[in-house]
Design a protein around this motif. Structure first.
Motif, short mmCIF file in Angstrom:
data_model
loop_
_atom_site.label_atom_id
_atom_site.label_comp_id
_atom_site.label_asym_id
_atom_site.label_seq_id
_atom_site.Cartn_x
_atom_site.Cartn_y
_atom_site.Cartn_z
N ARG A 1 19.94 27.33 47.09
CA ARG A 1 18.77 27.23 47.98
C ARG A 1 19.11 27.63 49.41
NH1 ARG A 1 18.08 21.30 45.52
NH2 ARG A 1 20.25 21.47 46.16
N GLN A 2 20.43 27.71 49.72
CA GLN A 2 20.86 28.10 51.07
C GLN A 2 21.10 29.61 51.18
OE1 GLN A 2 22.19 25.50 53.36
NE2 GLN A 2 21.32 23.99 51.96
N LEU A 3 21.10 30.28 50.04
CA LEU A 3 21.58 31.67 50.04
C LEU A 3 20.75 32.59 50.92
CD1 LEU A 3 22.64 32.98 46.51
CD2 LEU A 3 23.97 32.89 48.63
N GLU A 4 19.43 32.56 50.74
CA GLU A 4 18.61 33.59 51.39
C GLU A 4 18.72 33.56 52.90
OE1 GLU A 4 14.92 33.61 48.65
OE2 GLU A 4 15.58 35.66 49.08
N ARG A 5 18.83 32.35 53.48
CA ARG A 5 18.88 32.30 54.94
C ARG A 5 20.23 32.79 55.49
NH1 ARG A 5 21.76 28.30 57.31
NH2 ARG A 5 22.43 26.65 55.89
N LEU A 6 21.24 32.94 54.61
CA LEU A 6 22.56 33.41 55.06
C LEU A 6 22.71 34.93 54.92
CD1 LEU A 6 24.78 30.59 53.53
CD2 LEU A 6 24.10 30.85 55.93
N ILE A 7 21.75 35.55 54.25
CA ILE A 7 21.84 36.99 54.00
C ILE A 7 21.41 37.77 55.24
CG2 ILE A 7 20.90 38.90 52.61
CD1 ILE A 7 20.72 36.87 50.27
N THR A 8 22.22 38.76 55.62
CA THR A 8 21.89 39.64 56.74
C THR A 8 21.97 41.08 56.22
OG1 THR A 8 24.14 40.14 57.50
CG2 THR A 8 23.20 38.03 58.24
N PRO A 9 21.62 42.06 57.06
CA PRO A 9 21.76 43.46 56.60
C PRO A 9 23.21 43.83 56.26
CG PRO A 9 20.36 43.32 58.56
CD PRO A 9 20.97 41.96 58.38
N ARG A 10 24.18 43.04 56.74
CA ARG A 10 25.59 43.35 56.47
C ARG A 10 26.13 42.68 55.21
NH1 ARG A 10 24.76 42.59 61.64
NH2 ARG A 10 25.28 40.37 61.51
N THR A 11 25.34 41.79 54.60
CA THR A 11 25.84 41.07 53.41
C THR A 11 26.03 42.03 52.24
OG1 THR A 11 24.51 39.21 54.17
CG2 THR A 11 25.49 39.04 51.97
N ARG A 12 27.20 41.97 51.63
CA ARG A 12 27.49 42.88 50.50
C ARG A 12 27.69 42.15 49.17
NH1 ARG A 12 30.31 47.46 51.47
NH2 ARG A 12 29.93 47.72 49.23
N ALA A 13 28.12 40.90 49.25
CA ALA A 13 28.45 40.22 47.99
C ALA A 13 28.34 38.71 48.16
CB ALA A 13 29.88 40.58 47.56
N VAL A 14 28.26 38.02 47.02
CA VAL A 14 28.30 36.56 47.01
C VAL A 14 29.30 36.14 45.93
CG1 VAL A 14 26.20 36.53 45.58
CG2 VAL A 14 26.94 34.44 46.69
N VAL A 15 30.08 35.11 46.25
CA VAL A 15 31.14 34.66 45.34
C VAL A 15 30.91 33.20 44.96
CG1 VAL A 15 33.64 34.50 44.96
CG2 VAL A 15 32.72 36.27 46.49
N PRO A 16 30.13 32.95 43.90
CA PRO A 16 29.96 31.57 43.45
C PRO A 16 31.22 31.08 42.74
CG PRO A 16 28.73 33.07 42.03
CD PRO A 16 29.38 33.92 43.09
N VAL A 17 31.51 29.80 42.91
CA VAL A 17 32.67 29.15 42.26
C VAL A 17 32.10 28.08 41.32
CG1 VAL A 17 34.76 27.77 42.64
CG2 VAL A 17 34.07 29.52 44.33
N HIS A 18 32.44 28.15 40.06
CA HIS A 18 31.93 27.15 39.10
C HIS A 18 32.83 25.92 39.18
CE1 HIS A 18 29.31 30.30 37.72
NE2 HIS A 18 30.32 31.04 37.32
N TYR A 19 32.50 25.03 40.12
CA TYR A 19 33.39 23.91 40.41
C TYR A 19 33.51 22.99 39.21
CZ TYR A 19 35.75 20.12 42.78
OH TYR A 19 36.68 19.16 43.12
N ALA A 20 34.75 22.62 38.90
CA ALA A 20 35.06 21.75 37.77
C ALA A 20 34.58 22.35 36.43
CB ALA A 20 34.48 20.35 37.97
N GLY A 21 34.33 23.65 36.43
CA GLY A 21 33.93 24.31 35.19
C GLY A 21 32.49 24.03 34.79
N VAL A 22 31.67 23.62 35.77
CA VAL A 22 30.23 23.42 35.54
C VAL A 22 29.51 24.58 36.23
CG1 VAL A 22 28.24 21.92 35.98
CG2 VAL A 22 30.49 20.91 35.45
N GLY A 23 28.65 25.27 35.50
CA GLY A 23 28.05 26.50 36.00
C GLY A 23 27.20 26.31 37.25
N CYS A 24 27.30 27.28 38.17
CA CYS A 24 26.36 27.38 39.30
C CYS A 24 24.99 27.78 38.75
CB CYS A 24 26.82 28.48 40.26
SG CYS A 24 28.39 28.16 41.07
#
Ligand SMILES: *Cc1c(COP(=O)(O)O)cnc(C)c1O
Length: 379
Positions: A112-135
């Motif tokens: 839910r925080q992603l869109e407000r962090l995106i700028t014209p320079r954003t190229r990638a996003v790296v989700p981490v599946h913490y403790a092996g539970v899916g994002c």
């Protein structure tokens, strides 16, 4: 004296025999027969087009940054609550890291925080599946597609975990695995790059082989090999692959053991957690977890530290986990400030992990549970 460690490596199958066999094969360098077996295993089990063993998850992440041609001027979004390598592998190329907070329930990147962090320079996003539970991959993939961002899953914890019936590590264009000593499957130090977007396969082989087309040469596709691109030496010795393959062979047993350990903690500690204001891990119904770790969120930093000391006095090592990366020395150089990621800042103080390894037997685990239950939080 610590009698129950937090983690320890153990032999579960043919590890020793396969290492000797790798030597007998006359091929101890990279890409020998055990490496090929590991590649085929990952590709078949997960249904990914290409899997390449690497010397670590860190190196697989570095390969991802190289493959995506990321550099100065580019921004990549990461959760602040992750291991240093998730971010450092990209910063090494000159990328500016943008830190997102995590969800308070799964401790995964808060989509839910992603869109407000995106700028014209954003190229990638790296989700981490913490403790092996899916994002929340449905949302993350949709936002990434809309803004033309590459997704690289840091799946160090999540091998064999699933999100809505689909294996973690099969969503992003690229995904990375770790076979470090602390992970479910190990060869001491090791990793893998999973390639879901086939346009990256050929160049990944080149980058992994010092910038040469040696992989094509070995397959007879070119008659000599030469320097064709930038790269490094990201392939592990076949001795390590031999050890790892022995663990892959018994993957169902390993995951079964880990499931038993995780469920025993969850059942046996439920009442104690309720009485003491301790939050146990949450696994959404649409996620099948990978049983990588058992963490708990204590009511405060002070209680967490007292709890760790309480277990230590009984010879049991429980440990905290990631410090917020946006508040690290490096994170602050990129503008990180207190208050940027409030959930990360809170939970990194509260989190503690219990001993969890493949030969943690029932009597050891019973000792851990008894020691935990003998700790009372004064609320
Ligand atoms: C362990 C881990 C890594 C690094 O793995 P190595 O194989 O030690 O390089 C990266 N990301 C996460 C989330 C990890 O847990």
């Amino acid at each position: 004296m610590i009698t129950i460690p937090f983690n320890r490596p153990c032999i579960l199958g043919n590890e020793q025999a396969y290492i000797l066999q790798a030597i007998a094969n006359g091929h101890a360098a990279g890409d020998g027969s055990f490496t090929k077996k590991c590649h085929a295993f990952l590709e078949q089990q997960l249904g990914v087009p290409k899997a390449l063993l690497t010397t670590s998850c860190t190196h697989a992440l570095e390969m991802a940054a190289l493959l995506l041609n990321l550099g100065p001027g580019d921004e990549v979004i990461f959760p602040s609550f992750t291991f240093v390598s998730t971010v450092n592998a990209f910063v090494l190329r000159g990328v500016r890291p943008i830190f997102a907070d995590v969800r308070p329930d799964t401790l995964n990147l808060d989509e839910r925080q992603l869109e407000r962090l995106i700028t014209p320079r954003t190229r990638a996003v790296v989700p981490v599946h913490y403790a092996g539970v899916g994002c929340e991959m449905d949302t993350i993939m949709a936002i990434a597609a809309q803004h033309n961002l590459a997704v690289v899953e840091d799946n160090a914890h999540g091998l064999f975990g699933k999100y809505r019936g689909r294996y973690l590590g099969t969503f992003g264009a690229l995904a990375t695995q770790s076979f470090h000593e602390t992970k479910n499957f190990t060869c001491g130090e090791g990793g893998a790059l999973l390639i879901n977007d086939v346009q990256y396969i050929e160049r990944a082989e080149i980058i992994r082989e010092k910038g040469t087309n040696r992989s094509r040469f070995f397959r007879g596709q070119v008659d000599k090999y030469t320097w064709v691109d930038i790269g490094s030496s990201y392939l592990p010795s076949d001795l390590l692959a031999a050890f790892l393959y022995a663990q892959f062979e018994v993957h169902e047993r390993i995951q079964g053991i880990r499931r038993r350990i995780w469920e025993t903690y969850a059942v046996e500690l439920r009442d104690w957690a309720l009485r003491n204001g301790v939050q146990l891990p949450y696994v959404p119904d649409h996620c099948e977890q990978a049983y990588h770790m058992f963490y708990m969120l204590m009511p405060s930093l002070e209680v967490r530290q007292a709890f760790i000391a309480h277990l230590k006095a009984q010879g049991i090592l429980a440990v905290f986990h990631y410090l917020p990366l946006h508040l690290s020395d490096m994170g602050r150089k990129f503008g990180g400030r207190v208050g940027d990621c409030p959930v990360t800042e809170r939970i990194s103080d509260q989190l503690v992990r219990l001993p969890f390894f493949n030969d943690l037997d029932e009597s050891m685990q019973a000792r851990v549970i008894e020691a935990v239950r003998s700790f009372q939080v004064r609320l």
